[in-house]
Motif scaffolding. Sequence first.
Motif, short mmCIF file in Angstrom:
data_model
loop_
_atom_site.label_atom_id
_atom_site.label_comp_id
_atom_site.label_asym_id
_atom_site.label_seq_id
_atom_site.Cartn_x
_atom_site.Cartn_y
_atom_site.Cartn_z
N HIS A 104 25.34 -28.36 66.97
CA HIS A 104 24.00 -28.33 67.53
C HIS A 104 23.11 -29.35 66.81
N ARG A 105 22.08 -29.82 67.54
CA ARG A 105 21.14 -30.81 67.01
C ARG A 105 19.81 -30.13 66.70
N VAL A 106 19.23 -30.48 65.57
CA VAL A 106 17.92 -29.95 65.17
C VAL A 106 17.02 -31.13 64.86
N PHE A 107 15.84 -31.17 65.49
CA PHE A 107 14.91 -32.28 65.32
C PHE A 107 13.68 -31.79 64.55
N ALA A 108 13.38 -32.48 63.46
CA ALA A 108 12.22 -32.11 62.65
C ALA A 108 10.92 -32.32 63.42
N GLN A 109 10.85 -33.38 64.23
CA GLN A 109 9.68 -33.66 65.05
C GLN A 109 10.09 -33.68 66.53
N GLU A 110 9.13 -33.48 67.38
CA GLU A 110 9.38 -33.54 68.82
C GLU A 110 9.84 -34.94 69.21
N PRO A 111 11.02 -35.09 69.82
CA PRO A 111 11.46 -36.41 70.27
C PRO A 111 10.50 -36.98 71.32
N SER A 112 10.46 -38.30 71.38
CA SER A 112 9.53 -38.95 72.32
C SER A 112 9.97 -38.77 73.76
N GLU A 113 11.25 -38.55 74.00
CA GLU A 113 11.76 -38.36 75.36
C GLU A 113 12.13 -36.91 75.58
N ARG A 114 11.97 -36.44 76.79
CA ARG A 114 12.39 -35.10 77.16
C ARG A 114 13.59 -35.18 78.08
N LEU A 115 14.50 -34.23 77.94
CA LEU A 115 15.69 -34.25 78.76
C LEU A 115 15.36 -33.82 80.19
N PRO A 116 16.16 -34.27 81.16
CA PRO A 116 15.82 -34.03 82.58
C PRO A 116 16.14 -32.63 83.05
N ALA A 117 15.46 -32.27 84.13
CA ALA A 117 15.78 -31.07 84.92
C ALA A 117 15.81 -29.79 84.09
N GLN A 118 14.84 -29.63 83.20
CA GLN A 118 14.78 -28.38 82.45
C GLN A 118 14.31 -27.26 83.37
N GLU A 119 15.06 -26.18 83.38
CA GLU A 119 14.70 -25.05 84.22
C GLU A 119 13.62 -24.21 83.54
N ASP A 120 13.13 -23.19 84.23
CA ASP A 120 12.07 -22.36 83.69
C ASP A 120 12.48 -21.76 82.35
N PRO A 121 11.54 -21.65 81.40
CA PRO A 121 11.87 -21.12 80.07
C PRO A 121 12.44 -19.70 80.16
N GLN A 122 13.36 -19.40 79.26
CA GLN A 122 13.98 -18.09 79.18
C GLN A 122 14.40 -17.85 77.74
N ASP A 123 15.02 -16.69 77.46
CA ASP A 123 15.45 -16.47 76.07
C ASP A 123 16.75 -17.22 75.81
N VAL A 124 17.10 -17.32 74.53
CA VAL A 124 18.26 -18.14 74.13
C VAL A 124 19.54 -17.62 74.75
N GLU A 125 19.76 -16.32 74.73
CA GLU A 125 21.02 -15.77 75.25
C GLU A 125 21.18 -16.07 76.73
N ALA A 126 20.10 -15.93 77.49
CA ALA A 126 20.19 -16.20 78.93
C ALA A 126 20.43 -17.68 79.18
N ALA A 127 19.78 -18.54 78.41
CA ALA A 127 19.97 -19.98 78.59
C ALA A 127 21.39 -20.40 78.25
#
Length: 365
Positions: free
Chosen positions: A235-258
């Motif tokens: 897994h990747r962990v970013f200390a700061q918010e990356p400048s780019e966002r990944l595409p097609a993010q679905e509605d937020p949910q909890d980690v297990e469901a995602a």
Amino acid sequence: MVRSGPVAEVKPFRAVRYGERAGPLKSLVAPPYDVISPAEREQLAERNPRNVVHLTLPEDESMAGHVWREWREHGELVDEAEPGYWWLSQDYVGPDGVARVREGLVAALRAEPYGSRVVLPHERTHRGPKEGRLRLLREVRAQLEPLFFLYEGRPPAQRPEGEPDLEVEGARLWRLRPDGIQESFADRQLLIADGHHRYETALAYHEEAGTPESAYVLAVLVSLEDPGLRLFRTHRVFAQEPSERLPAQEDPQDVEAALAALEGVSPDRAAAVVYRDGQAGLAIDGEGELDVALVDRLGHEGISYTPDRDEAVRAVDSGEAAVAVLMRPTRIEDVFAVAQRGETMPQKSTYFYPKLVSGLLFLPL
């Protein structure tokens, strides 16, 4: 089908290994040099003054050469009577909590330039680590740690009956009869699973030294058909918010469901779970791209890596990090396909476990 160009050349080797004068084997072995922290290095060095870290992670490279020669002269390191192959079996419990056994052949492998297409890389390397390893190789003139390779097809040997010749920390080694082993690799391509920097260092050293012996690396060769072979998540962990966002993010949910949704995405589509601000979203892109290539768009600024999903989530929840990207494991067949196309993957695309143990066998050059 037999390859018309250069072929993989494996051969038996006359191993150097620790003798009884060095002390208990469990006090002498260590993980590979590149996964040992400074604190762990000190603990290992204090465990036994002849622990392998005095060679693989010396305070300076010239000292390692002196130590290598002194230990051989005084009998802490001894030479095997005859050249041979070895069979390695490693018992382990993976990050997923499942117990497995991974098995492979230990041999001397001739290092061929990548252009020959005999040995294939899958990850990019960096100049700094290779410079340090080359200085060490010049001084010691031995391959101190095994490199990990994969190949397609059934193994040319199997685990011998009876008790192993060496055993420590879940690793067991048996001497093998050489019958038919060398010939069986003549038509196979090999993939570097772990050890890209050391492999490229070996090529550079051979170019300098120019002797037949200098061309070889200490290799552990594992079949893709081995039931204990697994790739695990990184897994990747970013200390700061990356400048780019990944595409097609679905509605937020909890980690297990995602994560459950991630497992349902076709492996032919790139996908990952993005966790921030206590919520997880599923990012999906089109077909034909690997998950690691998708996530690599976020760059490497402030990035760290962990195989532990809970650790990645905790880093965000505690405020130590801004974003965690939770991954699926890369498929081994995808890694081989990328390498066969002559391409490389982003850093930390693969996580093979367990790591090979350093200090069991050495290959003098």
